[in-house]
Design an enzyme around this catalytic site. Structure first.
Site, PDB file in Angstrom:
ATOM      1  N   ASP A   1       0.693  -1.383   0.122  1.00  0.00           N
ATOM      2  CA  ASP A   1      -0.002  -0.042  -0.007  1.00  0.00           C
ATOM      3  C   ASP A   1       0.891   1.305   0.069  1.00  0.00           C
ATOM      4  O   ASP A   1       1.922   1.223   0.481  1.00  0.00           O
ATOM      5  CB  ASP A   1      -1.055  -0.038   1.269  1.00  0.00           C
ATOM      6  CG  ASP A   1      -0.237  -0.198   2.530  1.00  0.00           C
ATOM      7  OD1 ASP A   1       0.689  -0.866   2.635  1.00  0.00           O
ATOM      8  OD2 ASP A   1      -0.676   0.581   3.524  1.00  0.00           O
TER       9      ASP A   1
ATOM     10  N   GLU B   1      -0.186  -1.252   5.835  1.00  0.00           N
ATOM     11  CA  GLU B   1       1.074  -0.773   6.561  1.00  0.00           C
ATOM     12  C   GLU B   1       0.702   0.766   6.664  1.00  0.00           C
ATOM     13  O   GLU B   1       1.169   1.058   7.895  1.00  0.00           O
ATOM     14  CB  GLU B   1       2.484  -1.018   5.854  1.00  0.00           C
ATOM     15  CG  GLU B   1       3.684  -0.618   6.848  1.00  0.00           C
ATOM     16  CD  GLU B   1       4.050   0.690   6.632  1.00  0.00           C
ATOM     17  OE1 GLU B   1       4.834   0.930   7.524  1.00  0.00           O
ATOM     18  OE2 GLU B   1       3.540   1.400   6.010  1.00  0.00           O
TER      19      GLU B   1
END
Length: 385
Positions: free
Chosen positions: A74, A136
């Site tokens: 991400d 994350e």
């Protein structure tokens, strides 16, 4: 299937707009297909609603002791940022690779994918694994369930190299963190009748003052041996935003703010978090005694383990052999490294790029850093052979 260069892999990865609020499945599907096409065994760990997946890959012999190359899929949004080129296309100019995620951290992921495919092709003796998480950027919430799944689907690795941007320097410690969203519920009356109401804003201020007092107490202590390596050399608690109230002459019905805690590895983050929860619950009881509608609610929104420097750590020893870096390195930001360490891996942070470029408009990775990362992977492959 044709093998891609690290740069070609990076181009592909950046082309997927894997902002944390959206799905990462298009990237995972492409990457899984590419790895499987080169004989690399792949597994997924899904989130609860199956809109995202972590990807776990194993190359080399099916034995324990792998070196895990850890990254996240991400990236942060580009909304409202002024980019001079398409953030979802890698553009090279002036010795830099521009694009969202080139630095944080698709540059490392591209190198890791290249190394995993090379390990399978070369027939290494020590396996390499890829661990690619999701979420994350919203609090490192995707790594712990991924790591748990890894224990079930691939042989247990020994070492985890987390490729967050460190300038290819070996980082052996970082702060841990946790955070709470706080909602203080009050009771509205006209301010001339203050004792009959509950001002959520004024009561929230008590908890914010508790944070100030806690910081004062922490900073009055002599830092521990590990904490002294950091800047600042102590745990910090912080309130960055607050909102609440309806009008100047009405006791506030609601007040919301967030508390984040960033804790040095030799401090007890659970003790600080527990003390804050106790203070909040004490206030909750006091407010409910005045008005049953009032109270305090806490919602934890992130929880990141610290990376603790290891005595004679295997990950540190390997990374230093591969880089020649013997300096002591610690950082105050958090990564998934501590979560791997919690699961029994020896872990360090090492990756190309400068953290100062992360999340910025015109995010970039120096070409020289990308090349240094490839040399690192080449030496790792030689070591695993």
């Amino acid at each position: 299937m044709t093998k891609l260069t690290p740069r070609q892999i990076l181009d592909q990865l950046v082309s997927f707009p894997t902002v944390s609020r959206d799905s990462n499945l298009a990237l995972v599907e492409w990457l899984e297909s590419y790895l499987a096409g080169h004989g690399v065994r792949c597994f997924r760990h899904w989130n609860e609603d199956r809109t995202k997946a972590a990807l776990i890959a194993h190359s080399g012999p099916w034995v324990p002791g792998a070196v895990v190359l850890s990254g996240h899929s991400d990236v942060v949004p580009v909304d409202g940022q002024d980019w001079t080129s398409d953030p979802w296309t890698v553009v090279e100019r002036d010795g830099r690779l521009y694009g969202r995620g080139t630095c944080d951290m698709k540059g490392f992921v591209a190198l890791a994918v290249w190394a995993v495919v090379e390990a399978q092709a070369r027939g290494v003796a020590r396996p390499l694994q890829l661990a690619l998480s999701y979420d994350e950027e919203v609090g490192c919430t995707g790594a712990p369930p991924m790591i748990e799944t890894m224990q079930q689907v691939v042989p247990k690795g020994d070492i985890a190299l987390i490729g967050e941007p460190s300038g290819m320097k070996v980082i052996t410690g970082h702060k841990g963190g946790t955070g709470y969203a706080v909602h203080v519920k009050g009771y509205e009356v006209h301010s001339s009748l203050l004792p009959e109401g509950v001002s959520a804003v004024m009561e929230a201020a008590r908890l914010i003052q508790w944070v100030n007092d806690r910081n004062d107490a922490i900073q009055a202590r002599t830092p521990g041996a590990v904490g002294a390596r950091f800047h600042p050399p102590f745990t910090t608690l912080h309130v960055g935003r607050i909102q609440g109230g309806t009008a100047d002459n009405i006791t506030a019905a609601d007040c919301r703010f967030a508390v984040e805690m960033r804790c040095v590895p030799d401090d007890d983050i659970a003790a600080h978090a527990g003390a804050f929860r106790d203070a909040a619950m004490e206030l909750d009881r006091a407010l409910k005694a005045r008005r049953p509608e009032a109270g305090v609610r806490l919602d934890k929104f992130f929880d990141v383990s610290p990376l603790r420097p290891e005595a004679d750590g295997a990950a540190e020893a390997l990374a230093r052999v591969l880089t020649g870096d013997n300096a002591t390195g610690v950082v105050s930001y958090g990564t998934e490294a501590g979560q791997f360490q919690d699961a029994g891996y020896s872990a360090v942070v090492i990756g190309p790029g400068d953290i100062a470029q992360a999340h910025q408009a015109d995010e970039y990775l120096e070409v020289s850093q990308f090349e240094a990362g490839q040399r690192f992977m080449e030496r790792l492959l030689e070591r695993c052979a």
